[in-house]
Design a protein around this motif. Structure first.
Motif, PDB file in Angstrom:
ATOM      1  N   ALA A 118       0.947  -1.213   0.134  1.00  0.00           N
ATOM      2  CA  ALA A 118       0.081  -0.123   0.129  1.00  0.00           C
ATOM      3  C   ALA A 118       0.809   1.300   0.014  1.00  0.00           C
ATOM      4  N   LEU A 119       0.564   2.047  -0.730  1.00  0.00           N
ATOM      5  CA  LEU A 119       1.500   3.575  -1.000  1.00  0.00           C
ATOM      6  C   LEU A 119       0.280   4.442  -0.563  1.00  0.00           C
ATOM      7  N   LEU A 120       0.447   5.530   0.299  1.00  0.00           N
ATOM      8  CA  LEU A 120      -0.445   6.622   0.739  1.00  0.00           C
ATOM      9  C   LEU A 120       0.330   7.816   0.608  1.00  0.00           C
ATOM     10  N   ILE A 121      -0.600   8.743   0.491  1.00  0.00           N
ATOM     11  CA  ILE A 121       0.098  10.275   0.610  1.00  0.00           C
ATOM     12  C   ILE A 121      -0.313  11.071   2.109  1.00  0.00           C
ATOM     13  N   GLY A 122       0.702  11.182   2.759  1.00  0.00           N
ATOM     14  CA  GLY A 122       0.463  11.950   3.864  1.00  0.00           C
ATOM     15  C   GLY A 122       1.165  13.649   4.028  1.00  0.00           C
ATOM     16  N   SER A 123       0.453  14.364   4.834  1.00  0.00           N
ATOM     17  CA  SER A 123       0.993  15.662   4.860  1.00  0.00           C
ATOM     18  C   SER A 123       0.428  16.038   6.315  1.00  0.00           C
ATOM     19  N   LEU A 124       0.957  17.427   6.631  1.00  0.00           N
ATOM     20  CA  LEU A 124       0.178  17.934   7.799  1.00  0.00           C
ATOM     21  C   LEU A 124      -1.383  17.890   7.991  1.00  0.00           C
ATOM     22  N   LEU A 125      -1.705  18.138   6.684  1.00  0.00           N
ATOM     23  CA  LEU A 125      -3.253  18.227   6.414  1.00  0.00           C
ATOM     24  C   LEU A 125      -3.992  16.998   6.644  1.00  0.00           C
ATOM     25  N   CYS A 228      -0.376  24.843   3.719  1.00  0.00           N
ATOM     26  CA  CYS A 228      -0.035  23.433   3.836  1.00  0.00           C
ATOM     27  C   CYS A 228       0.614  23.151   5.177  1.00  0.00           C
ATOM     28  N   SER A 229       0.465  24.238   6.169  1.00  0.00           N
ATOM     29  CA  SER A 229       0.706  23.945   7.514  1.00  0.00           C
ATOM     30  C   SER A 229      -0.243  23.751   8.350  1.00  0.00           C
ATOM     31  N   LEU A 230      -1.610  23.648   7.709  1.00  0.00           N
ATOM     32  CA  LEU A 230      -2.601  23.369   8.649  1.00  0.00           C
ATOM     33  C   LEU A 230      -2.600  21.852   9.113  1.00  0.00           C
ATOM     34  N   LEU A 231      -2.568  21.684  10.301  1.00  0.00           N
ATOM     35  CA  LEU A 231      -2.794  20.365  10.897  1.00  0.00           C
ATOM     36  C   LEU A 231      -4.010  19.534  11.015  1.00  0.00           C
ATOM     37  N   ASN A 232      -4.133  18.528  10.218  1.00  0.00           N
ATOM     38  CA  ASN A 232      -5.285  17.690  10.385  1.00  0.00           C
ATOM     39  C   ASN A 232      -6.498  18.637  10.023  1.00  0.00           C
ATOM     40  N   ALA A 233      -6.319  19.239   9.111  1.00  0.00           N
ATOM     41  CA  ALA A 233      -7.586  20.040   8.338  1.00  0.00           C
ATOM     42  C   ALA A 233      -8.353  19.119   7.567  1.00  0.00           C
ATOM     43  N   TYR A 234      -7.848  18.058   7.074  1.00  0.00           N
ATOM     44  CA  TYR A 234      -8.816  17.085   6.231  1.00  0.00           C
ATOM     45  C   TYR A 234      -8.542  15.552   6.768  1.00  0.00           C
ATOM     46  N   GLN A 235      -9.634  14.793   6.475  1.00  0.00           N
ATOM     47  CA  GLN A 235      -9.579  13.508   6.778  1.00  0.00           C
ATOM     48  C   GLN A 235      -9.368  12.692   5.775  1.00  0.00           C
ATOM     49  N   THR A 236      -9.247  13.225   4.496  1.00  0.00           N
ATOM     50  CA  THR A 236      -8.873  12.722   3.065  1.00  0.00           C
ATOM     51  C   THR A 236      -7.487  11.814   3.091  1.00  0.00           C
ATOM     52  N   VAL A 237      -7.686  10.540   2.889  1.00  0.00           N
ATOM     53  CA  VAL A 237      -6.413   9.754   2.673  1.00  0.00           C
ATOM     54  C   VAL A 237      -6.096   9.107   1.386  1.00  0.00           C
ATOM     55  N   PRO A 238      -5.224   9.527   0.480  1.00  0.00           N
ATOM     56  CA  PRO A 238      -5.185   9.172  -0.692  1.00  0.00           C
ATOM     57  C   PRO A 238      -4.178   7.824  -0.865  1.00  0.00           C
ATOM     58  N   ILE A 239      -4.597   6.709  -1.480  1.00  0.00           N
ATOM     59  CA  ILE A 239      -3.912   5.592  -1.601  1.00  0.00           C
ATOM     60  C   ILE A 239      -3.815   5.318  -3.279  1.00  0.00           C
ATOM     61  N   LEU A 240      -2.640   4.740  -3.481  1.00  0.00           N
ATOM     62  CA  LEU A 240      -2.396   4.404  -4.758  1.00  0.00           C
ATOM     63  C   LEU A 240      -3.073   3.358  -5.320  1.00  0.00           C
ATOM     64  N   LYS A 241      -3.902   3.403  -6.488  1.00  0.00           N
ATOM     65  CA  LYS A 241      -4.441   2.243  -6.993  1.00  0.00           C
ATOM     66  C   LYS A 241      -4.733   2.239  -8.680  1.00  0.00           C
ATOM     67  N   ASP A 242      -4.032   1.400  -9.609  1.00  0.00           N
ATOM     68  CA  ASP A 242      -4.198   1.525 -11.011  1.00  0.00           C
ATOM     69  C   ASP A 242      -3.463   2.756 -11.142  1.00  0.00           C
ATOM     70  N   ASN A 243      -2.490   3.062 -11.003  1.00  0.00           N
ATOM     71  CA  ASN A 243      -1.360   4.417 -11.379  1.00  0.00           C
ATOM     72  C   ASN A 243      -2.121   5.659 -11.131  1.00  0.00           C
ATOM     73  N   HIS A 244      -3.181   5.595 -10.108  1.00  0.00           N
ATOM     74  CA  HIS A 244      -3.790   7.162  -9.586  1.00  0.00           C
ATOM     75  C   HIS A 244      -4.220   6.785  -8.244  1.00  0.00           C
ATOM     76  N   PHE A 245      -4.517   8.180  -7.531  1.00  0.00           N
ATOM     77  CA  PHE A 245      -4.772   8.212  -6.302  1.00  0.00           C
ATOM     78  C   PHE A 245      -6.369   8.062  -6.124  1.00  0.00           C
ATOM     79  N   VAL A 246      -6.919   7.281  -4.965  1.00  0.00           N
ATOM     80  CA  VAL A 246      -8.348   7.439  -4.745  1.00  0.00           C
ATOM     81  C   VAL A 246      -8.269   7.698  -3.242  1.00  0.00           C
TER      82      VAL A 246
END
Length: 250
Positions: A118-125, A228-246
């Motif tokens: 699994a490959l996910l995208i993380g940020s402060l957001l 970009c400096s906002l901490l936990n502003a979103y609950q969205t978690v992108p995960i890579l599937k079939d070459n794109h993020f969902v």
């Protein structure tokens, strides 16, 4: 041999770290706060479809082949009123639209590490949310977790010098995510968490004033740095599937 293998949660830098984590079969969280990760999280918050692509390949041709829009550079796209690597350029108008996004750091690390459990995208957001998902995936897939702060690249490096420029915004983003992860942490991960906890009371100020933050602000993208400096502003978690993020749906 450099190794954090006795530990469940690890942190490694950049493309080399992404490759080694992928070879181990780890769950990977890519962290590029300014701005790839923050842009992907923000875009998926509005249900845009993002295809990451390395900048050394022909992204425009790739976008044409999959019937997507190739995302231009910040200045060029801003003039045309199009979405860019700037996270604040995405909104409701981009729902269900496909975009190809390249970057020297986050997109490249994603490309290198794409063949993992699994490959996910993380940020402060979305630090807490991406960690919560990874805590579940770790148990499901019986895999360790490596958080990859991507860093930046020196634009004027000499042949004998390293090109990776460690970036505190990515280190703090990685530390924020690691602080919510369950499982035994490597010493490297513990120190990263400590950096985040120490910086947390001044997090917005540190991102604003760090080298990467100043670099963006001097180019006229102050809104990006603040967002970009906002901490936990979103609950969205992108995960890579079939070459794109969902969006990861629990």
């Amino acid at each position: 041999m450099f190794d954090q293998s006795p530990y469940t949660c690890r942190v490694e830098w950049g493309r080399r770290g992404a490759r080694e984590a992928a070879e181990r079969g780890d769950i990977i969280i890519i962290v590029d706060v300014l701005s790839f990760s923050s842009t992907v999280v923000s875009a998926l918050h509005y249900d845009a479809v993002i295809y990451p692509y390395p900048p050394n390949l022909d992204g425009k041709e790739y976008a044409k082949n999959i019937n997507a829009e190739f995302i231009l550079g910040r200045s060029e796209a801003a003039k045309a009123g199009k979405p860019t690597l700037s996270p604040v350029s995405f909104n409701e108008k981009h729902r269900n639209k496909k975009f190809v996004l390249t970057s020297l750091n986050g997109a490249f690390c994603t490309w290198i590490a794409s063949k993992v459990p699994a490959l996910l995208i993380g940020s402060l957001l979305n630090a807490a949310s991406v960690a919560e998902v990874c805590n579940q995936l770790r148990l499901q897939k019986n895999a360790s977790i490596t958080v990859i702060p991507c860093g930046e690249l020196w634009s004027d490096g000499k042949e004998e010098e390293d090109t990776l420029r460690p970036a505190i915004e990515d280190y703090l983003g990685a530390g924020a995510i690691l602080s919510y992860l369950e499982g035994e942490k490597s010493p490297e991960a513990e120190v990263c968490i400590g950096a985040f906890q120490q910086a947390k009371p001044k997090l917005t100020q540190f991102i604003w004033d760090c080298g990467s933050g100043r670099e963006l602000r001097e180019k006229g993208f102050e809104a990006d740095v603040g967002h970009c400096s906002l901490l936990n502003a979103y609950q969205t978690v992108p995960i890579l599937k079939d070459n794109h993020f969902v969006r990861y749906i629990q």
